[in-house]
Scaffold this motif. Structure first.
Motif, PDB file in Angstrom:
ATOM      1  N   MET A 110       0.729  -1.282  -0.009  1.00 48.35           N
ATOM      2  CA  MET A 110      -0.116   0.120   0.083  1.00 48.35           C
ATOM      3  C   MET A 110       0.774   1.198  -0.183  1.00 48.35           C
ATOM      4  O   MET A 110       0.643   2.326  -0.780  1.00 48.35           O
ATOM      5  CB  MET A 110      -0.697  -0.088   1.325  1.00 48.35           C
ATOM      6  CG  MET A 110      -2.170  -1.045   1.064  1.00 48.35           C
ATOM      7  SD  MET A 110      -2.971  -1.092   2.501  1.00 48.35           S
ATOM      8  CE  MET A 110      -3.863   0.397   2.648  1.00 48.35           C
ATOM      9  N   ARG A 149       3.951   1.496  -1.193  1.00 44.98           N
ATOM     10  CA  ARG A 149       4.847   1.615  -2.402  1.00 44.98           C
ATOM     11  C   ARG A 149       3.821   2.073  -3.420  1.00 44.98           C
ATOM     12  O   ARG A 149       4.082   2.767  -4.307  1.00 44.98           O
ATOM     13  CB  ARG A 149       5.205   0.374  -2.678  1.00 44.98           C
ATOM     14  CG  ARG A 149       5.972   0.133  -4.058  1.00 44.98           C
ATOM     15  CD  ARG A 149       6.624  -1.142  -4.247  1.00 44.98           C
ATOM     16  NE  ARG A 149       5.711  -2.132  -4.531  1.00 44.98           N
ATOM     17  CZ  ARG A 149       5.294  -3.261  -3.776  1.00 44.98           C
ATOM     18  NH1 ARG A 149       6.013  -3.393  -2.698  1.00 44.98           N
ATOM     19  NH2 ARG A 149       4.599  -4.051  -4.271  1.00 44.98           N
ATOM     20  N   GLU A 150       2.348   1.831  -3.371  1.00 48.26           N
ATOM     21  CA  GLU A 150       1.403   2.141  -4.461  1.00 48.26           C
ATOM     22  C   GLU A 150       0.939   3.450  -4.160  1.00 48.26           C
ATOM     23  O   GLU A 150       0.094   3.896  -5.018  1.00 48.26           O
ATOM     24  CB  GLU A 150       0.529   0.918  -4.777  1.00 48.26           C
ATOM     25  CG  GLU A 150       1.096  -0.271  -5.132  1.00 48.26           C
ATOM     26  CD  GLU A 150       1.697  -0.216  -6.566  1.00 48.26           C
ATOM     27  OE1 GLU A 150       1.450   0.648  -7.394  1.00 48.26           O
ATOM     28  OE2 GLU A 150       2.912  -0.846  -6.897  1.00 48.26           O
ATOM     29  N   ILE A 193      -1.536   4.063  -1.704  1.00 47.63           N
ATOM     30  CA  ILE A 193      -2.857   3.539  -1.470  1.00 47.63           C
ATOM     31  C   ILE A 193      -3.194   3.621   0.050  1.00 47.63           C
ATOM     32  O   ILE A 193      -2.471   2.972   1.043  1.00 47.63           O
ATOM     33  CB  ILE A 193      -3.270   1.900  -1.786  1.00 47.63           C
ATOM     34  CG1 ILE A 193      -2.859   1.959  -3.376  1.00 47.63           C
ATOM     35  CG2 ILE A 193      -4.727   1.848  -1.484  1.00 47.63           C
ATOM     36  CD1 ILE A 193      -3.256   0.530  -3.807  1.00 47.63           C
ATOM     37  N   ARG A 225      -8.924   4.589   1.582  1.00 45.73           N
ATOM     38  CA  ARG A 225      -9.522   4.328  -0.001  1.00 45.73           C
ATOM     39  C   ARG A 225      -9.573   2.803  -0.245  1.00 45.73           C
ATOM     40  O   ARG A 225     -10.651   2.401  -0.811  1.00 45.73           O
ATOM     41  CB  ARG A 225      -8.162   4.644  -0.981  1.00 45.73           C
ATOM     42  CG  ARG A 225      -8.658   4.530  -2.453  1.00 45.73           C
ATOM     43  CD  ARG A 225      -8.437   5.316  -3.548  1.00 45.73           C
ATOM     44  NE  ARG A 225      -9.082   4.908  -4.771  1.00 45.73           N
ATOM     45  CZ  ARG A 225      -8.344   4.972  -5.938  1.00 45.73           C
ATOM     46  NH1 ARG A 225      -7.034   5.402  -5.762  1.00 45.73           N
ATOM     47  NH2 ARG A 225      -9.014   4.599  -7.019  1.00 45.73           N
ATOM     48  N   LEU A 269      -7.027  -3.856  -5.179  1.00 45.93           N
ATOM     49  CA  LEU A 269      -5.835  -3.520  -5.637  1.00 45.93           C
ATOM     50  C   LEU A 269      -5.544  -3.232  -7.029  1.00 45.93           C
ATOM     51  O   LEU A 269      -4.940  -2.334  -7.564  1.00 45.93           O
ATOM     52  CB  LEU A 269      -4.627  -4.410  -5.159  1.00 45.93           C
ATOM     53  CG  LEU A 269      -4.672  -4.149  -3.457  1.00 45.93           C
ATOM     54  CD1 LEU A 269      -3.757  -5.360  -2.797  1.00 45.93           C
ATOM     55  CD2 LEU A 269      -4.374  -2.839  -2.770  1.00 45.93           C
ATOM     56  N   GLU A 270      -5.876  -4.090  -7.701  1.00 47.88           N
ATOM     57  CA  GLU A 270      -5.680  -4.266  -9.327  1.00 47.88           C
ATOM     58  C   GLU A 270      -6.714  -2.949  -9.741  1.00 47.88           C
ATOM     59  O   GLU A 270      -6.038  -2.459 -10.829  1.00 47.88           O
ATOM     60  CB  GLU A 270      -6.055  -5.699  -9.780  1.00 47.88           C
ATOM     61  CG  GLU A 270      -5.052  -6.598  -9.382  1.00 47.88           C
ATOM     62  CD  GLU A 270      -5.451  -7.874 -10.046  1.00 47.88           C
ATOM     63  OE1 GLU A 270      -6.421  -8.178 -10.755  1.00 47.88           O
ATOM     64  OE2 GLU A 270      -4.569  -8.831  -9.685  1.00 47.88           O
ATOM     65  N   ARG A 271      -7.825  -3.159  -9.367  1.00 49.51           N
ATOM     66  CA  ARG A 271      -8.625  -1.845  -9.974  1.00 49.51           C
ATOM     67  C   ARG A 271      -8.220  -0.643  -9.682  1.00 49.51           C
ATOM     68  O   ARG A 271      -8.133   0.258 -10.527  1.00 49.51           O
ATOM     69  CB  ARG A 271     -10.130  -2.112  -9.246  1.00 49.51           C
ATOM     70  CG  ARG A 271     -11.176  -1.262 -10.088  1.00 49.51           C
ATOM     71  CD  ARG A 271     -12.561  -1.556  -9.860  1.00 49.51           C
ATOM     72  NE  ARG A 271     -12.730  -1.254  -8.145  1.00 49.51           N
ATOM     73  CZ  ARG A 271     -12.761  -2.248  -7.215  1.00 49.51           C
ATOM     74  NH1 ARG A 271     -13.019  -3.464  -7.698  1.00 49.51           N
ATOM     75  NH2 ARG A 271     -13.059  -1.919  -6.102  1.00 49.51           N
ATOM     76  N   ILE A 272      -7.485  -0.415  -8.631  1.00 51.75           N
ATOM     77  CA  ILE A 272      -7.161   0.847  -8.233  1.00 51.75           C
ATOM     78  C   ILE A 272      -5.920   1.384  -8.988  1.00 51.75           C
ATOM     79  O   ILE A 272      -5.613   2.483  -9.249  1.00 51.75           O
ATOM     80  CB  ILE A 272      -6.861   1.007  -6.716  1.00 51.75           C
ATOM     81  CG1 ILE A 272      -8.067   1.118  -5.871  1.00 51.75           C
ATOM     82  CG2 ILE A 272      -5.945   2.172  -6.218  1.00 51.75           C
ATOM     83  CD1 ILE A 272      -7.966   0.904  -4.140  1.00 51.75           C
ATOM     84  N   THR A 273      -4.909   0.183  -9.042  1.00 54.73           N
ATOM     85  CA  THR A 273      -3.584   0.605  -9.532  1.00 54.73           C
ATOM     86  C   THR A 273      -3.539   0.148 -10.975  1.00 54.73           C
ATOM     87  O   THR A 273      -2.539   0.917 -11.847  1.00 54.73           O
ATOM     88  CB  THR A 273      -2.579  -0.184  -8.733  1.00 54.73           C
ATOM     89  OG1 THR A 273      -2.874  -1.822  -9.156  1.00 54.73           O
ATOM     90  CG2 THR A 273      -2.530  -0.081  -7.560  1.00 54.73           C
ATOM     91  N   LYS A 294      -2.539  -2.673 -12.186  1.00 47.77           N
ATOM     92  CA  LYS A 294      -1.491  -3.510 -12.024  1.00 47.77           C
ATOM     93  C   LYS A 294      -2.110  -5.098 -11.703  1.00 47.77           C
ATOM     94  O   LYS A 294      -3.187  -5.090 -11.092  1.00 47.77           O
ATOM     95  CB  LYS A 294      -0.230  -3.070 -10.870  1.00 47.77           C
ATOM     96  CG  LYS A 294       0.275  -1.916 -11.510  1.00 47.77           C
ATOM     97  CD  LYS A 294       1.193  -1.601 -10.405  1.00 47.77           C
ATOM     98  CE  LYS A 294       2.085  -0.331 -10.641  1.00 47.77           C
ATOM     99  NZ  LYS A 294       3.164  -0.007  -9.595  1.00 47.77           N
ATOM    100  N   ASP A 317       2.155 -11.299  -3.220  1.00 46.09           N
ATOM    101  CA  ASP A 317       2.479  -9.870  -2.980  1.00 46.09           C
ATOM    102  C   ASP A 317       1.785  -9.495  -1.532  1.00 46.09           C
ATOM    103  O   ASP A 317       2.322  -8.337  -1.176  1.00 46.09           O
ATOM    104  CB  ASP A 317       1.728  -9.137  -4.142  1.00 46.09           C
ATOM    105  CG  ASP A 317       2.335  -9.234  -5.415  1.00 46.09           C
ATOM    106  OD1 ASP A 317       3.313  -8.800  -5.655  1.00 46.09           O
ATOM    107  OD2 ASP A 317       1.464  -9.557  -6.447  1.00 46.09           O
TER     108      ASP A 317
END
Length: 77
Positions: free
Chosen positions: A10, A12-13, A15, A19, A56-60, A62, A68
């Protein structure tokens, strides 16, 4: 030993727990993301873990996997 890597991911990205918690609404207990952002949960609900990865995928934009979020390290004897 199992390492909980979500707080690191979180950070690193970029987030926030706010959120993630907001995005998980309806798929996790209230405040789950706030707790998970601070410490490893005592128990893990597989569905919530899956929703966390999806979120996490939807937000980033990635792709993430269980590795992970969790890492198993053998204890040396």
């Amino acid at each position: 030993m199992i390492l909980w890597k979500l707080p690191e991911l979180m950070k690193r990205e970029g987030i926030s727990a706010y959120r993630l918690n907001k995005e998980l609404k309806g798929h996790a207990a209230p405040n789950t993301a706030y707790r998970w952002a601070r410490e490893m949960p005592r128990t893990l609900d597989v569905d919530v873990l899956r929703w966390t990865l999806d979120t996490l995928e939807r937000i980033t934009g990635k792709t993430f996997s269980i590795s992970d979020l969790l890492e198993y390290q053998r204890m040396e004897a």
